[in-house]
Write a protein that holds these residues in place. Structure first.
Motif, PDB file in Angstrom:
ATOM      1  N   ARG A   3       0.831  -1.199   0.000  1.00  0.00           N
ATOM      2  CA  ARG A   3       0.000   0.000   0.000  1.00  0.00           C
ATOM      3  C   ARG A   3       0.871   1.257   0.000  1.00  0.00           C
ATOM      4  O   ARG A   3       2.008   1.247   0.481  1.00  0.00           O
ATOM      5  N   THR A   5       0.446   5.984  -0.436  1.00  0.00           N
ATOM      6  CA  THR A   5      -0.448   7.142  -0.481  1.00  0.00           C
ATOM      7  C   THR A   5       0.183   8.237  -1.342  1.00  0.00           C
ATOM      8  O   THR A   5       1.354   8.583  -1.150  1.00  0.00           O
ATOM      9  N   LEU A   6      -0.577   8.773  -2.271  1.00  0.00           N
ATOM     10  CA  LEU A   6      -0.149   9.904  -3.085  1.00  0.00           C
ATOM     11  C   LEU A   6      -0.540  11.189  -2.359  1.00  0.00           C
ATOM     12  O   LEU A   6      -1.636  11.281  -1.783  1.00  0.00           O
ATOM     13  N   GLY A  30      -3.348   4.029  -2.671  1.00  0.00           N
ATOM     14  CA  GLY A  30      -3.137   3.084  -3.756  1.00  0.00           C
ATOM     15  C   GLY A  30      -2.529   1.813  -3.236  1.00  0.00           C
ATOM     16  O   GLY A  30      -2.113   1.722  -2.071  1.00  0.00           O
ATOM     17  N   ILE A  67      -1.760  -1.916 -10.441  1.00  0.00           N
ATOM     18  CA  ILE A  67      -1.692  -0.809  -9.490  1.00  0.00           C
ATOM     19  C   ILE A  67      -3.084  -0.206  -9.414  1.00  0.00           C
ATOM     20  O   ILE A  67      -3.633   0.243 -10.428  1.00  0.00           O
ATOM     21  N   LEU A  69      -5.598   2.658  -7.823  1.00  0.00           N
ATOM     22  CA  LEU A  69      -5.578   3.996  -7.238  1.00  0.00           C
ATOM     23  C   LEU A  69      -7.001   4.443  -6.937  1.00  0.00           C
ATOM     24  O   LEU A  69      -7.919   4.182  -7.731  1.00  0.00           O
ATOM     25  N   GLN A  70      -7.173   5.107  -5.827  1.00  0.00           N
ATOM     26  CA  GLN A  70      -8.444   5.759  -5.522  1.00  0.00           C
ATOM     27  C   GLN A  70      -8.094   7.208  -5.188  1.00  0.00           C
ATOM     28  O   GLN A  70      -7.814   7.552  -4.037  1.00  0.00           O
ATOM     29  N   VAL A  71      -8.098   8.047  -6.221  1.00  0.00           N
ATOM     30  CA  VAL A  71      -7.481   9.366  -6.094  1.00  0.00           C
ATOM     31  C   VAL A  71      -8.463  10.489  -6.422  1.00  0.00           C
ATOM     32  O   VAL A  71      -9.503  10.276  -7.046  1.00  0.00           O
ATOM     33  N   SER A 146      -3.329  12.016 -16.307  1.00  0.00           N
ATOM     34  CA  SER A 146      -3.728  11.913 -14.911  1.00  0.00           C
ATOM     35  C   SER A 146      -5.051  12.589 -14.577  1.00  0.00           C
ATOM     36  O   SER A 146      -5.477  12.560 -13.420  1.00  0.00           O
ATOM     37  N   ARG A 167     -12.330   3.753  -8.919  1.00  0.00           N
ATOM     38  CA  ARG A 167     -10.936   3.354  -8.843  1.00  0.00           C
ATOM     39  C   ARG A 167     -10.310   3.361 -10.237  1.00  0.00           C
ATOM     40  O   ARG A 167     -10.955   3.031 -11.221  1.00  0.00           O
ATOM     41  N   ARG A 168      -9.062   3.704 -10.265  1.00  0.00           N
ATOM     42  CA  ARG A 168      -8.284   3.638 -11.505  1.00  0.00           C
ATOM     43  C   ARG A 168      -7.335   2.454 -11.406  1.00  0.00           C
ATOM     44  O   ARG A 168      -6.649   2.270 -10.393  1.00  0.00           O
TER      45      ARG A 168
END
Length: 516
Positions: A3, A5-6, A30, A67, A69-71, A146, A167-168
């Motif tokens: 895991r 984090t961005l 992510g 990968i 991502l939940q951004v 992005s 989610r991506r």
């Protein structure tokens, strides 16, 4: 599972196992899921996609990692460096381990709205030709737009099998540069794949089998005897497709009606759409006709199948073997499509992939196998091995010749042309993020700008062509779907007005009556 984090900065975050990510302007959690992972958490964050997975298996693509991502979009810190794609779009940069000897890589990105795009590695330092896909030591970097897509609207706007809502997913895919059956990826790879998986054939098209692949070709004199007794109706499919895949969404009762009108004389042409141009397709069509067989027909054709049909009509008229009374061009790039230009061919792949997966009207896995074959050829830097796609280039040699020489009155003067086309609005629907980009605070189509199109083919290019006889097609022989009707390139035959107008235009084929 690892895991991370961005935080919106441009710092490179090491993810373990040789993976890293930098995503300026994005914030949120992510995780990295190795291909071998199979846990409830994995399935929830990166749900299985049966149609895609079946296509991967059939074409030799193996998932190395996903990968997830939940951004959300967030302001970049003032000192954060910009990361942009070659087209100038804000991007995230994904670093992955090199694939190893004799293997290549591609990243399949599935957006928050389910839109699917393919991404190739960035060129290595020094700009070596074909270095974007050359295997070697070290790592590879991918730059992926992005922008955060808006959530899909309504329960039908997003088919659940392409990813988890909100989610991506970035799927790192690896494949061998030499297929164990087809050989090395190169100029002739697509042709070998089509010979094995999409062989040429002329087949019967009946209410019982028109949507099925398992139909024997027309070969014997007995097979062909009915088609010499009167006018037939021929179906010619488009890019990445097959006859049953392209026309299988027509209503069965409508096919039964046509079958009765033409006294059972419905047939379809399965042809190569990647490895040979329409002129070569037409030559193969004539070779499949038995010696001495004369075919009188009307034709319903889709996409590049219309270019094949024009070549068949010309070659058949010249040799006296085929007489074509009516052609209905459905989403046909008679004036070409910018998506076939080398700089936009990946956009074509993306649009077909997303349309097939989000709004399917035919066999998904089968179509995806053809798309993946093209992905490999493009990624290997041999677009010259895709003359079937290049034939649709607006300024290409094929269309220049066809539209200059492809319609003399002596050959096609008695052929009636009809057209079905659409304007698919780029600012609405589940494909919005794929089609549009922001320019000067306005949303514009990233390929066609302000030109109306059906996602793949310019709307007017189906019926308004300068040069050949029969064009422009008069308006009373054109059905144009408006933007608000939501008809796109792959959806013409499931749209109800298509069957209605075909019924009018193909009425009483024996006495030569025309439609409205």
């Amino acid at each position: 599972m690892d895991r991370f984090t961005l935080d919106g900065s441009s710092r490179r975050i090491r993810l373990g196992r040789g993976y890293a990510i930098a995503a300026p302007g994005l914030a949120g959690p992510g995780a990295v899921f190795p291909a071998s992972a199979s846990t409830p958490a994995t399935r929830a964050a990166a749900p299985p996609t049966p149609e895609l997975e079946a296509a991967f298996q059939a074409t030799g693509l193996q998932e190395a990692a996903t990968i997830a991502l939940q951004v959300r979009a967030t302001p970049r810190p003032p000192a954060a460096a910009n990361v942009r794609t070659a087209a100038g779009e804000d991007a995230l940069e994904l670093e992955v381990p090199a694939p190893g000897p004799d293997r290549e890589q591609v990243v399949l990105a599935i957006g928050e709205d389910g839109v699917i795009t393919w991404h190739y590695p960035m060129p290595v330092a020094g700009g070596e030709e074909a270095a974007v896909t050359r295997a070697g030591p070290g790592s590879r970097r991918f730059r992926i737009p992005s922008a955060v897509a808006p959530p899909p609207e309504g329960p039908a706007a997003h088919r659940g099998f392409v990813g988890a809502a909100g989610r991506r997913l970035l799927k790192v895919m690896v494949y061998p540069v030499t297929d164990p059956i087809l050989g090395a990826i190169g100029r002739h790879f697509a042709g070998r794949w089509e010979d094995r998986n999409r062989p040429y054939r002329l087949r019967a098209f009946t209410p019982d089998n028109y949507d099925r692949p398992d139909v024997a070709p027309l070969v014997t004199p007995e097979d062909w005897a009915p088609y010499g007794a009167g006018r037939s109706l021929l179906f010619v499919h488009g890019t990445f497709s097959t006859a049953h895949g392209c026309f299988g969404s027509l209503p069965r009762d409508f096919v039964a009606e046509l079958h009765q009108r033409y006294n059972g004389r419905l047939l379809a042409f399965d042809t190569h759409t990647l490895s040979e141009d329409p002129a070569a397709n037409a030559r193969r069509f004539l070779e499949l006709l038995p010696a001495g067989q004369r075919l009188e027909c009307d034709v319903v054709c889709h996409s590049r199948g219309g270019l094949v049909t024009r070549e068949i009509a010309l070659a058949g008229a010249d040799g006296g073997r085929v007489g074509v009374r009516r052609i209905v061009f459905v989403g046909v790039p008679n004036a070409g499509t910018a998506l076939a230009d080398p700089g936009h061919m990946t956009h074509m792949i993306d649009r077909f992939t997303s349309a097939v997966m989000l709004l399917p009207t035919g066999p998904v896995t089968e179509t995806m196998e053809a798309i993946i074959t093209a992905v490999k050829v493009i990624g290997h830097g041999v677009t010259g091995g895709l003359p079937g796609l290049a034939s649709m280039q607006p300024s290409g040699r094929f269309l220049a010749r066809l539209n200059r020489d492809g319609g003399p009155a002596s050959a096609l003067g008695a052929t009636e042309f009809y057209a079905i086309t659409a304007d698919y609005a780029p600012g609405t629907g589940p494909l919005r993020s794929l089609i549009v980009q922001r320019a000067a605070d306005a949303l514009v189509d990233r390929v066609f700008s302000d030109v109306a199109n059906d996602l793949v083919v310019p709307t007017s290019g189906v019926y308004d062509v300068a040069g050949p006889a029969g064009f422009p097609i008069p308006t009373h022989r054109v059905l144009r779907y408006a933007a608000e009707e939501g008809v796109l390139h792959t959806g013409y035959f499931s749209a109800p007005r298509t069957a209605t107008v075909l019924s009018q235009w193909l009425e009483n084929p024996a006495d030569g009556r025309t439609g409205p």
